[in-house]
Design a protein around this motif. Structure first.
Motif, PDB file in Angstrom:
ATOM      1  N   UNK A 176       0.820  -1.216   0.000  1.00 38.88           N
ATOM      2  CA  UNK A 176       0.000   0.000   0.000  1.00 38.88           C
ATOM      3  C   UNK A 176       0.851   1.261   0.000  1.00 38.88           C
ATOM      4  N   UNK A 177       2.166   1.113  -0.288  1.00 38.06           N
ATOM      5  CA  UNK A 177       3.099   2.231  -0.149  1.00 38.06           C
ATOM      6  C   UNK A 177       2.750   3.433  -0.999  1.00 38.06           C
ATOM      7  N   UNK A 178       2.446   3.228  -2.284  1.00 34.76           N
ATOM      8  CA  UNK A 178       2.202   4.345  -3.171  1.00 34.76           C
ATOM      9  C   UNK A 178       1.021   5.180  -2.675  1.00 34.76           C
ATOM     10  N   UNK A 179      -0.042   4.499  -2.277  1.00 34.57           N
ATOM     11  CA  UNK A 179      -1.228   5.215  -1.798  1.00 34.57           C
ATOM     12  C   UNK A 179      -0.921   6.021  -0.541  1.00 34.57           C
ATOM     13  N   UNK A 180      -0.205   5.407   0.409  1.00 29.40           N
ATOM     14  CA  UNK A 180       0.124   6.094   1.654  1.00 29.40           C
ATOM     15  C   UNK A 180       1.035   7.297   1.406  1.00 29.40           C
ATOM     16  N   UNK A 181       2.053   7.119   0.566  1.00 28.72           N
ATOM     17  CA  UNK A 181       3.007   8.201   0.292  1.00 28.72           C
ATOM     18  C   UNK A 181       2.314   9.343  -0.449  1.00 28.72           C
ATOM     19  N   UNK A 182       1.428   8.992  -1.379  1.00 32.75           N
ATOM     20  CA  UNK A 182       0.723  10.013  -2.148  1.00 32.75           C
ATOM     21  C   UNK A 182      -0.118  10.898  -1.235  1.00 32.75           C
ATOM     22  N   UNK A 183      -0.586  10.352  -0.144  1.00 34.90           N
ATOM     23  CA  UNK A 183      -1.352  11.147   0.822  1.00 34.90           C
ATOM     24  C   UNK A 183      -0.459  11.857   1.824  1.00 34.90           C
TER      25      UNK A 183
END
Length: 398
Positions: A218-225
């Protein structure tokens, strides 16, 4: 009378031929170079930037080949011996083992280990080349007379970046600093560059390393936020400058800041001594040879090690000697320079034994610019606008 003269000439030519044959038949002068590094590699955030197992030493191997190309005409033969220190091993003993067979050692070691090794080898006459550590103190309060530095310093890297940002008139910086010691040292160099060249740090923020996995599903989603929130509500700024040598957050910043701003420092526009994109001043030929030998691109560490070995080769050919002291004295002397595909010959700062060199500013695909920038002048060398100059130095070589 003519026949007699021709006979004498013939005998002379035979004598010269015999002398040349004897010279070629003589055993070559052996010049041993050691490479001392740490076993293993450090993980990076980007999978495409993971260092190879032979990072650094591959550059040294290429330089040994280059030295031997010239050396065969001077009856000199260069060898390279690699030693990697594993966790728990004694760096001093490993260095002593290398020094027993090699008069020169290329070192890719942390600052503390490098100092211990340098002090342990001082009385042996071994000359060390620091190809990896960028710590300022190794050229300042903790400088050593038997250590030459081909790696640039943090201040050289920061000044190279600072000159370009000021040239672009991006003078308002938002500085984001990691929570590790090396991040703070880089931040110090960036602050110094801002003061030196007239930029203003409008605000500083600290990114705390809370641990945990660097990569998750889920890294991309978390970092994007996370990143937009972390960078919002900042004072007006032209460029975000990141100090993240520990590889925790910097690579996540480009295209994710709250305000649409460029990123520089540890991500985005990055200052380096070398990059795989460098193609000026004959560098393409160098890059191609390296790729053919190693099936990968040449890194900054590779180039710093290559330069160190080439410095040895240049000095041995110029002095026509393999004597360690004679070679060392020449490298430290006023007549020494080495070519390194950077548009100018590189020379040594005699006050702290740091190699002067241009710094590339790269974005991961291209060389954007090269510092020193036009207009940043110096009474001796424009390269001395990068890093600590002679009047600023606290180094007392010992």
């Amino acid at each position: 009378m003519i026949r007699g003269s021709l006979g004498l000439i013939g005998l002379s030519l035979v004598g010269l031929s015999l002398a040349a044959t004897q010279a070629l038949a003589a055993d070559p002068v052996m010049i041993g170079v050691g490479y001392l590094g740490i076993a293993g590699t450090r993980s990076t955030l980007s999978l495409v930037e993971q260092p190879a197992d032979n990072d650094g030493v591959a550059g040294a191997r290429l330089a040994v080949e280059d030295n031997n190309t010239t050396g065969k005409f001077l009856n000199q033969r260069f060898t390279l011996e690699e030693r990697r220190i594993r966790e728990g091993e004694d760096a001093i003993q490993a260095a002593a083992d290398l020094a027993a067979r090699n008069g020169f050692i290329i070192a890719d070691l942390p600052a503390d280990a490098l100092l211990k090794v340098a002090d342990s080898l001082r009385d042996r006459g071994t000359l060390l080349f620091n190809a990896g550590a960028i710590d300022e103190r190794l050229r300042e309060a903790d400088c050593r007379a038997n250590v030459i530095h081909t790696a640039p310093t943090r201040s050289m890297l920061a000044d190279a970046l600072g000159q370009y940002l000021v040239w672009k008139r991006w003078s308002r910086w938002l500085l984001v600093v990691g929570s590790h010691d090396e991040d703070k040292l880089y931040a110090d160099a960036l602050r110094r560059a801002a003061t030196r060249f007239g930029a203003k740090i409008v605000q500083e923020r600290t990114f705390e390393d809370t641990g945990g996995a660097r990569r998750t599903d889920s890294g991309v989603t978390l970092i994007q936020r996370q990143m937009p929130v972390f960078t919002q509500q900042a004072p007006a700024y032209d460029v975000l400058v990141a100090a993240d040598e520990s590889e925790v957050f910097g690579a996540y910043l480009p295209y994710r800041t709250w305000d649409p701003r460029p990123v520089a420092g540890s991500a985005g526009l990055v200052p380096r001594s070398w990059d795989a994109a460098q193609d000026q001043w004959g560098a393409t030929q160098m890059q191609n040879r390296f790729m053919k030998l190693n099936s990968r691109r040449m890194t900054a560490l590779d180039m710093q090690a290559w330069t160190a070995v080439r410095m040895i080769g240049e000095a041995t050919s110029r002095t026509n000697s393999g004597d360690i002291k004679k070679v060392t004295d020449f490298i430290k002397g006023p007549d020494f320079s080495v070519a390194a595909f950077k548009g100018t010959k590189l020379t040594l700062r005699d006050w702290n034994l740091q190699l002067r060199q241009p710094i590339l500013l790269v974005d991961g695909r291209m060389v954007v610019s090269v510092s020193p920038q036009e207009g940043f002048l110096h009474q001796v060398s424009e390269l001395d606008t990068l890093g600590y100059d002679r009047p600023e130095s606290k180094c007392k070589l010992k």
